[in-house]
Motif scaffolding. Structure first.
Motif, short mmCIF file in Angstrom:
data_model
loop_
_atom_site.label_atom_id
_atom_site.label_comp_id
_atom_site.label_asym_id
_atom_site.label_seq_id
_atom_site.Cartn_x
_atom_site.Cartn_y
_atom_site.Cartn_z
N PRO A 158 -7.63 0.20 71.50
CA PRO A 158 -8.72 -0.48 70.80
C PRO A 158 -9.79 -1.06 71.72
O PRO A 158 -10.94 -1.21 71.30
N GLY A 159 -9.43 -1.39 72.96
CA GLY A 159 -10.41 -1.99 73.85
C GLY A 159 -11.12 -1.00 74.75
O GLY A 159 -11.91 -1.40 75.60
N ALA A 160 -10.88 0.30 74.54
CA ALA A 160 -11.40 1.29 75.48
C ALA A 160 -12.88 1.60 75.28
O ALA A 160 -13.56 2.04 76.20
N VAL A 161 -13.39 1.38 74.07
CA VAL A 161 -14.77 1.74 73.74
C VAL A 161 -15.42 0.58 73.00
O VAL A 161 -14.77 -0.09 72.19
N ALA A 162 -16.69 0.35 73.29
CA ALA A 162 -17.45 -0.65 72.54
C ALA A 162 -18.03 0.01 71.29
O ALA A 162 -18.93 0.85 71.38
N PHE A 163 -17.50 -0.33 70.14
CA PHE A 163 -17.96 0.25 68.89
C PHE A 163 -19.13 -0.56 68.33
O PHE A 163 -19.32 -1.72 68.68
N PRO A 164 -19.92 0.04 67.43
CA PRO A 164 -21.04 -0.69 66.83
C PRO A 164 -20.58 -1.92 66.06
O PRO A 164 -19.44 -2.00 65.60
N ALA A 165 -21.47 -2.87 65.95
CA ALA A 165 -21.17 -4.09 65.19
C ALA A 165 -20.78 -3.74 63.77
O ALA A 165 -21.37 -2.85 63.14
N GLY A 166 -19.79 -4.45 63.27
CA GLY A 166 -19.34 -4.25 61.90
C GLY A 166 -18.21 -3.26 61.76
O GLY A 166 -17.61 -3.16 60.68
N VAL A 167 -17.90 -2.50 62.82
CA VAL A 167 -16.80 -1.54 62.77
C VAL A 167 -15.47 -2.28 62.97
O VAL A 167 -15.32 -3.05 63.92
N GLU A 168 -14.54 -2.04 62.08
CA GLU A 168 -13.20 -2.60 62.24
C GLU A 168 -12.40 -1.68 63.17
O GLU A 168 -12.33 -0.48 62.94
N VAL A 169 -11.82 -2.24 64.20
CA VAL A 169 -11.08 -1.45 65.18
C VAL A 169 -9.61 -1.85 65.09
O VAL A 169 -9.27 -3.03 65.23
N VAL A 170 -8.75 -0.87 64.85
CA VAL A 170 -7.32 -1.15 64.72
C VAL A 170 -6.54 -0.20 65.60
O VAL A 170 -6.97 0.92 65.89
N LYS A 171 -5.36 -0.65 66.01
CA LYS A 171 -4.49 0.20 66.81
C LYS A 171 -3.65 1.07 65.89
O LYS A 171 -3.05 0.61 64.92
N GLY A 172 -3.62 2.35 66.20
CA GLY A 172 -2.78 3.29 65.46
C GLY A 172 -2.27 4.35 66.41
O GLY A 172 -3.03 4.87 67.23
N ASP A 173 -1.00 4.66 66.31
CA ASP A 173 -0.36 5.61 67.22
C ASP A 173 0.29 6.70 66.37
O ASP A 173 1.09 6.41 65.48
N PHE A 174 -0.04 7.94 66.64
CA PHE A 174 0.52 9.05 65.87
C PHE A 174 2.04 9.12 65.98
O PHE A 174 2.69 9.73 65.13
N ASP A 175 2.59 8.55 67.02
CA ASP A 175 4.05 8.54 67.17
C ASP A 175 4.70 7.34 66.48
O ASP A 175 5.91 7.16 66.56
N ASP A 176 3.89 6.52 65.84
CA ASP A 176 4.38 5.32 65.15
C ASP A 176 3.85 5.35 63.72
O ASP A 176 2.74 4.89 63.44
N ARG A 177 4.63 5.92 62.81
CA ARG A 177 4.16 6.11 61.43
C ARG A 177 3.79 4.80 60.77
O ARG A 177 2.81 4.72 60.02
N ALA A 178 4.54 3.74 61.04
CA ALA A 178 4.24 2.45 60.42
C ALA A 178 2.86 1.95 60.84
O ALA A 178 2.13 1.36 60.03
N SER A 179 2.49 2.19 62.10
CA SER A 179 1.17 1.74 62.56
C SER A 179 0.06 2.52 61.85
O SER A 179 -1.01 1.97 61.57
#
Length: 290
Positions: free
Chosen positions: A34-55
């Motif tokens: 989530p901290g790797a890229v500066a996204f535009p204002a207003g974008v919600e950034v969440v962590k998700g991992d394809f190896d973690d279905r719950a995430s």
């Protein structure tokens, strides 16, 4: 309408997030970093991992639309588990529409690459969700891999340098994806091949880039066996490498200018020269400048 974008830090994902946010859409960038890229204002950034279905279920919750892009290496598992798991998570989270980034032939061949992508597409088309498959050819952004070589000198090593394709700007792929996610009807089921506006070889691209950078860049095409050995040494499965080499030597697949981008967007897709000018800052103006 909330739209979740996987691969949010990738070449297409970043463009899609920016375009959706710029249009006023509610967008959620899903990434392992989530901290790797500066996204535009207003974008919600969440962590998700394809190896973690719950995430993924948590990341997709309350989203109506999903852009699905998996970078899982072909052959790294028996099946494309990232696509399969993401679709299951999308269904569990209540997503109703998915746009999947696939490959040009959509898994039409019987080699390991075709089998992999056919199964990945089937995860989407058999899901019961509304879906769109986007099947682009060569990305113009592949040229970014040359930047470290250009930083060191004027000789650029490019495998399969004279194989023609109709390369496409990832921003145009993103624009088509945005249209599918925000304008498609709820019974929308389609697969679209995408290309840029001209047929070029990587050697042509290097020549165009050299002119924009005002650099005397020279091409070195390595022997096929050197390329093959390098891919295997990098960790790619040998059957996949053999399939890549066979495809590269087979001929003109992907060397057709297709009308899809202009039909969807009402404008011509970007040329490689336009892409290169927009991304010139990624390449050093002279050796050692970065």
């Amino acid at each position: 309408m909330m739209i979740a974008v996987t691969g949010g830090t990738g070449h297409v994902g970043q463009e899609l997030v920016a375009q959706l946010a710029g249009s006023g859409a509610a967008v959620r960038a899903v990434t392992r970093r989530p901290g790797a890229v500066a996204f535009p204002a207003g974008v919600e950034v969440v962590k998700g991992d394809f190896d973690d279905r719950a995430s993924l279920i948590a990341a997709f919750r309350d989203a109506e639309g999903l852009f699905l892009m998996s970078a899982q290496p072909i052959g790294s598992a028996q099946h494309p588990t990232h696509d399969l798991g993401a679709v299951e998570a999308a269904i569990a989270a209540g997503v109703t529409r998915v746009v999947k980034l696939s490959v040009l032939d959509g898994g039409a061949t019987e080699d390991p690459i075709g089998i992999w992508h056919r199964e990945a597409e089937a995860a989407v088309t058999g899901s019961g969700l509304d879906w769109t498959l986007l099947r682009p050819g060569r990305f113009m952004s592949n040229a970014l891999a040359w930047a470290p070589l250009i930083a060191r000198g004027d000789t650029v090593t490019i495998p399969f340098a004279f194989r023609p394709t109709a390369p496409i700007d990832p921003a145009d792929i993103a624009a088509v994806a945005a249209a599918a996610l925000t304008q498609g009807s709820h019974d929308h089921h389609t697969a679209s091949q995408l290309s840029g506006p001209e047929v070029l070889t990587p050697a042509d691209e290097l020549r165009i880039l050299a002119g924009i950078l005002h650099r005397d860049l020279r091409l070195l095409e390595p022997p096929i066996e050197t390329t093959r050995s390098g891919m295997i040494a990098a960790g790619m499965a040998e059957p996949v490498v053999d399939a890549i080499v066979a495809r590269a030597l087979a001929g003109q697949d992907g060397a057709e200018v297709l009308p899809t981008v202009e039909q969807v967007l009402g404008r011509r897709p970007a040329t490689f020269s336009q892409w290169a000018r927009n991304h010139a800052a990624a390449f050093p103006p002279e050796p050692g400048a970065f």
